[in-house]
Design a protein around this motif. Structure first.
Motif, PDB file in Angstrom:
ATOM      1  N   PHE A 136      -8.308  21.234 -17.288  1.00  0.00           N
ATOM      2  CA  PHE A 136      -7.375  20.903 -16.203  1.00  0.00           C
ATOM      3  C   PHE A 136      -6.449  19.848 -16.788  1.00  0.00           C
ATOM      4  O   PHE A 136      -6.902  18.770 -17.178  1.00  0.00           O
ATOM      5  N   TYR A 137      -5.147  20.169 -16.876  1.00  0.00           N
ATOM      6  CA  TYR A 137      -4.198  19.205 -17.444  1.00  0.00           C
ATOM      7  C   TYR A 137      -3.322  18.619 -16.342  1.00  0.00           C
ATOM      8  O   TYR A 137      -2.704  19.354 -15.570  1.00  0.00           O
ATOM      9  N   HIS A 138      -3.262  17.282 -16.293  1.00  0.00           N
ATOM     10  CA  HIS A 138      -2.400  16.586 -15.337  1.00  0.00           C
ATOM     11  C   HIS A 138      -1.172  16.053 -16.066  1.00  0.00           C
ATOM     12  O   HIS A 138      -1.294  15.254 -17.002  1.00  0.00           O
ATOM     13  N   LEU A 139       0.008  16.493 -15.626  1.00  0.00           N
ATOM     14  CA  LEU A 139       1.273  16.059 -16.227  1.00  0.00           C
ATOM     15  C   LEU A 139       1.742  14.763 -15.571  1.00  0.00           C
ATOM     16  O   LEU A 139       2.058  14.749 -14.378  1.00  0.00           O
ATOM     17  N   PRO A 140       1.819  13.654 -16.316  1.00  0.00           N
ATOM     18  CA  PRO A 140       2.253  12.375 -15.725  1.00  0.00           C
ATOM     19  C   PRO A 140       3.739  12.377 -15.377  1.00  0.00           C
ATOM     20  O   PRO A 140       4.545  12.998 -16.070  1.00  0.00           O
ATOM     21  N   CYS A 141       4.095  11.651 -14.328  1.00  0.00           N
ATOM     22  CA  CYS A 141       5.504  11.542 -13.919  1.00  0.00           C
ATOM     23  C   CYS A 141       6.372  10.975 -15.040  1.00  0.00           C
ATOM     24  O   CYS A 141       7.506  11.407 -15.246  1.00  0.00           O
ATOM     25  N   HIS A 142       5.844   9.967 -15.770  1.00  0.00           N
ATOM     26  CA  HIS A 142       6.652   9.319 -16.805  1.00  0.00           C
ATOM     27  C   HIS A 142       6.853  10.197 -18.036  1.00  0.00           C
ATOM     28  O   HIS A 142       7.740   9.933 -18.837  1.00  0.00           O
ATOM     29  N   LEU A 143       6.050  11.234 -18.188  1.00  0.00           N
ATOM     30  CA  LEU A 143       6.305  12.212 -19.253  1.00  0.00           C
ATOM     31  C   LEU A 143       7.337  13.230 -18.763  1.00  0.00           C
ATOM     32  O   LEU A 143       8.269  13.591 -19.499  1.00  0.00           O
ATOM     33  N   GLY A 177       2.236   4.759  -9.363  1.00  0.00           N
ATOM     34  CA  GLY A 177       3.589   4.192  -9.442  1.00  0.00           C
ATOM     35  C   GLY A 177       3.679   3.088 -10.474  1.00  0.00           C
ATOM     36  O   GLY A 177       4.080   1.968 -10.148  1.00  0.00           O
ATOM     37  N   GLY A 178       3.305   3.407 -11.709  1.00  0.00           N
ATOM     38  CA  GLY A 178       3.206   2.371 -12.742  1.00  0.00           C
ATOM     39  C   GLY A 178       1.936   1.572 -12.505  1.00  0.00           C
ATOM     40  O   GLY A 178       0.840   2.093 -12.617  1.00  0.00           O
ATOM     41  N   THR A 179       2.090   0.301 -12.149  1.00  0.00           N
ATOM     42  CA  THR A 179       0.920  -0.532 -11.830  1.00  0.00           C
ATOM     43  C   THR A 179       0.910  -0.955 -10.363  1.00  0.00           C
ATOM     44  O   THR A 179       0.058  -1.743  -9.958  1.00  0.00           O
ATOM     45  N   ASN A 180       1.836  -0.434  -9.554  1.00  0.00           N
ATOM     46  CA  ASN A 180       1.903  -0.851  -8.149  1.00  0.00           C
ATOM     47  C   ASN A 180       0.651  -0.470  -7.363  1.00  0.00           C
ATOM     48  O   ASN A 180       0.278  -1.154  -6.412  1.00  0.00           O
ATOM     49  N   GLY A 181       0.011   0.624  -7.760  1.00  0.00           N
ATOM     50  CA  GLY A 181      -1.189   1.055  -7.054  1.00  0.00           C
ATOM     51  C   GLY A 181      -2.366   0.114  -7.218  1.00  0.00           C
ATOM     52  O   GLY A 181      -3.343   0.198  -6.474  1.00  0.00           O
ATOM     53  N   PHE A 182      -2.282  -0.788  -8.207  1.00  0.00           N
ATOM     54  CA  PHE A 182      -3.350  -1.774  -8.396  1.00  0.00           C
ATOM     55  C   PHE A 182      -3.325  -2.865  -7.321  1.00  0.00           C
ATOM     56  O   PHE A 182      -4.312  -3.562  -7.123  1.00  0.00           O
ATOM     57  N   GLU A 183      -2.179  -3.031  -6.657  1.00  0.00           N
ATOM     58  CA  GLU A 183      -2.047  -4.111  -5.685  1.00  0.00           C
ATOM     59  C   GLU A 183      -2.734  -3.747  -4.371  1.00  0.00           C
ATOM     60  O   GLU A 183      -2.644  -2.616  -3.901  1.00  0.00           O
ATOM     61  N   LYS A 184      -3.394  -4.733  -3.770  1.00  0.00           N
ATOM     62  CA  LYS A 184      -4.147  -4.517  -2.534  1.00  0.00           C
ATOM     63  C   LYS A 184      -3.273  -3.930  -1.440  1.00  0.00           C
ATOM     64  O   LYS A 184      -3.684  -3.009  -0.722  1.00  0.00           O
ATOM     65  N   ARG A 185      -2.038  -4.424  -1.322  1.00  0.00           N
ATOM     66  CA  ARG A 185      -1.166  -3.973  -0.240  1.00  0.00           C
ATOM     67  C   ARG A 185      -0.745  -2.511  -0.414  1.00  0.00           C
ATOM     68  O   ARG A 185      -0.305  -1.861   0.538  1.00  0.00           O
ATOM     69  N   ASN A 186      -0.833  -1.981  -1.652  1.00  0.00           N
ATOM     70  CA  ASN A 186      -0.421  -0.596  -1.905  1.00  0.00           C
ATOM     71  C   ASN A 186      -1.599   0.364  -2.035  1.00  0.00           C
ATOM     72  O   ASN A 186      -1.393   1.555  -2.279  1.00  0.00           O
ATOM     73  N   PHE A 187      -2.815  -0.153  -1.882  1.00  0.00           N
ATOM     74  CA  PHE A 187      -4.003   0.656  -2.188  1.00  0.00           C
ATOM     75  C   PHE A 187      -4.062   1.937  -1.356  1.00  0.00           C
ATOM     76  O   PHE A 187      -4.227   3.036  -1.887  1.00  0.00           O
ATOM     77  N   ARG A 188      -3.924   1.806  -0.029  1.00  0.00           N
ATOM     78  CA  ARG A 188      -4.050   2.991   0.830  1.00  0.00           C
ATOM     79  C   ARG A 188      -2.960   4.016   0.538  1.00  0.00           C
ATOM     80  O   ARG A 188      -3.214   5.223   0.509  1.00  0.00           O
ATOM     81  N   LEU A 189      -1.725   3.538   0.362  1.00  0.00           N
ATOM     82  CA  LEU A 189      -0.623   4.459   0.057  1.00  0.00           C
ATOM     83  C   LEU A 189      -0.876   5.156  -1.274  1.00  0.00           C
ATOM     84  O   LEU A 189      -0.664   6.370  -1.409  1.00  0.00           O
ATOM     85  N   SER A 190      -1.338   4.392  -2.252  1.00  0.00           N
ATOM     86  CA  SER A 190      -1.606   4.953  -3.580  1.00  0.00           C
ATOM     87  C   SER A 190      -2.655   6.059  -3.499  1.00  0.00           C
ATOM     88  O   SER A 190      -2.492   7.146  -4.068  1.00  0.00           O
ATOM     89  N   ARG A 191      -3.736   5.788  -2.790  1.00  0.00           N
ATOM     90  CA  ARG A 191      -4.806   6.793  -2.666  1.00  0.00           C
ATOM     91  C   ARG A 191      -4.350   7.993  -1.855  1.00  0.00           C
ATOM     92  O   ARG A 191      -4.777   9.131  -2.107  1.00  0.00           O
ATOM     93  N   SER A 192      -3.469   7.756  -0.885  1.00  0.00           N
ATOM     94  CA  SER A 192      -2.942   8.859  -0.091  1.00  0.00           C
ATOM     95  C   SER A 192      -2.107   9.805  -0.959  1.00  0.00           C
ATOM     96  O   SER A 192      -2.231  11.034  -0.867  1.00  0.00           O
ATOM     97  N   ILE A 193      -1.246   9.216  -1.796  1.00  0.00           N
ATOM     98  CA  ILE A 193      -0.419  10.036  -2.693  1.00  0.00           C
ATOM     99  C   ILE A 193      -1.296  10.783  -3.695  1.00  0.00           C
ATOM    100  O   ILE A 193      -1.024  11.927  -4.064  1.00  0.00           O
ATOM    101  N   ALA A 194      -2.370  10.123  -4.129  1.00  0.00           N
ATOM    102  CA  ALA A 194      -3.257  10.722  -5.140  1.00  0.00           C
ATOM    103  C   ALA A 194      -4.102  11.861  -4.581  1.00  0.00           C
ATOM    104  O   ALA A 194      -4.702  12.621  -5.355  1.00  0.00           O
ATOM    105  N   ALA A 195      -4.161  11.996  -3.262  1.00  0.00           N
ATOM    106  CA  ALA A 195      -5.079  12.961  -2.652  1.00  0.00           C
ATOM    107  C   ALA A 195      -4.862  14.381  -3.150  1.00  0.00           C
ATOM    108  O   ALA A 195      -5.814  15.142  -3.336  1.00  0.00           O
ATOM    109  N   LYS A 196      -3.582  14.753  -3.416  1.00  0.00           N
ATOM    110  CA  LYS A 196      -3.289  16.126  -3.846  1.00  0.00           C
ATOM    111  C   LYS A 196      -3.895  16.406  -5.231  1.00  0.00           C
ATOM    112  O   LYS A 196      -4.602  17.403  -5.406  1.00  0.00           O
ATOM    113  N   VAL A 197      -3.618  15.528  -6.179  1.00  0.00           N
ATOM    114  CA  VAL A 197      -4.128  15.793  -7.531  1.00  0.00           C
ATOM    115  C   VAL A 197      -5.647  15.630  -7.588  1.00  0.00           C
ATOM    116  O   VAL A 197      -6.340  16.403  -8.268  1.00  0.00           O
TER     117      VAL A 197
END
Length: 244
Positions: A136-143, A177-197
């Protein structure tokens, strides 16, 4: 003999040094000398967090070091990190205007581009051992942001390995989103976006989950509970170059 400058990036330097070791083994196996010039973080995380003074310092130091390596005989600056390679190619000439930054940008290649170039020139060794497994290959946005000429290179390289077959190639954002997903305030949004992959990985079980991005690797491993590796480790294994 070909020689390249390896910009390790923070992930290979601090989080997963086996990526860097695999990079050196694979390139040396293909007759390429690897030099590691003095370097600092590419500065992408610093820019995104507003540490502009620190970012300029890192970028100026990297441009000076990498341009010197190119002028001293390295053909290219080669990276295993899709985010660092995007930063060097696209952002350095804008933040650090001048001939040296343009030279670094022009001569920067992601690992997959470099090995594909060797393959096109007939200089990539094909003494791969069979790996009869699914991927299973995941293509990163930055690539993907580096253009169509880059996005399929890693997928194409792994096709050289006998027996290896793709179960799914996915390109949904991992949500970091780079390192933004590491921040507490972005955690839920980050995990929500990640749900598809993450869902794709769970619903399409494969023997190996592979991506070119260390941050995507961490996000998928956390969400799907599977081990994720960089393509260079799979190439190293296929060449039979594991560490002794």
């Amino acid at each position: 003999m070909r020689k390249v400058a390896f910009f390790t990036g923070c992930f290979a330097n601090y989080y997963d040094p086996e990526i860097g070791k695999a990079f050196v083994r694979v390139l040396e196996h293909n007759g390429v000398e690897v030099e590691v010039p003095p370097q600092a973080c590419c500065a992408l995380p610093m820019v995104s967090k507003g540490n502009i003074r620190g970012a300029f310092k890192n970028m100026e130091d990297n441009v000076a070091s990498l341009s010197r390596a190119l002028q001293d005989g390295c053909e290219y600056v080669v990276l295993t990190c899709s985010s660092c390679s995007l930063m060097l190619k696209r952002s350095y000439p804008h933040f650090v205007p001048g001939e040296e930054a343009c030279l670094v940008a022009e001569k920067t290649l992601h690992l997959s581009e470099y090995l594909s170039m060797l393959a096109e020139k007939g200089e990539l060794k094909h003494d791969f051992r069979p790996i009869p497994e699914t991927v299973f290959y995941h293509l990163p946005c930055h690539l993907r942001a580096q253009g169509q000429a880059v996005v399929d290179k890693s997928v194409d390289l792994l096709r050289f390995i006998p027996g290896l077959t793709y179960k799914k190639i996915a390109g949904n954002c991992c949500g970091m989103g780079g390192t933004n997903g590491f921040e507490k305030r972005n955690f839920r949004l980050s995990r929500s976006i990640a749900a598809k992959v993450v869902g794709d990985v769970k619903e399409t079980p494969a023997d190996r989950v592979v991506t070119d991005c260390g941050i995507c690797q961490l996000q998928i491993e956390t969400g799907a509970g599977v081990k994720v590796i960089h393509p260079i480790k799979l190439l190293q294994e296929a060449y039979g170059l594991q560490a002794g």
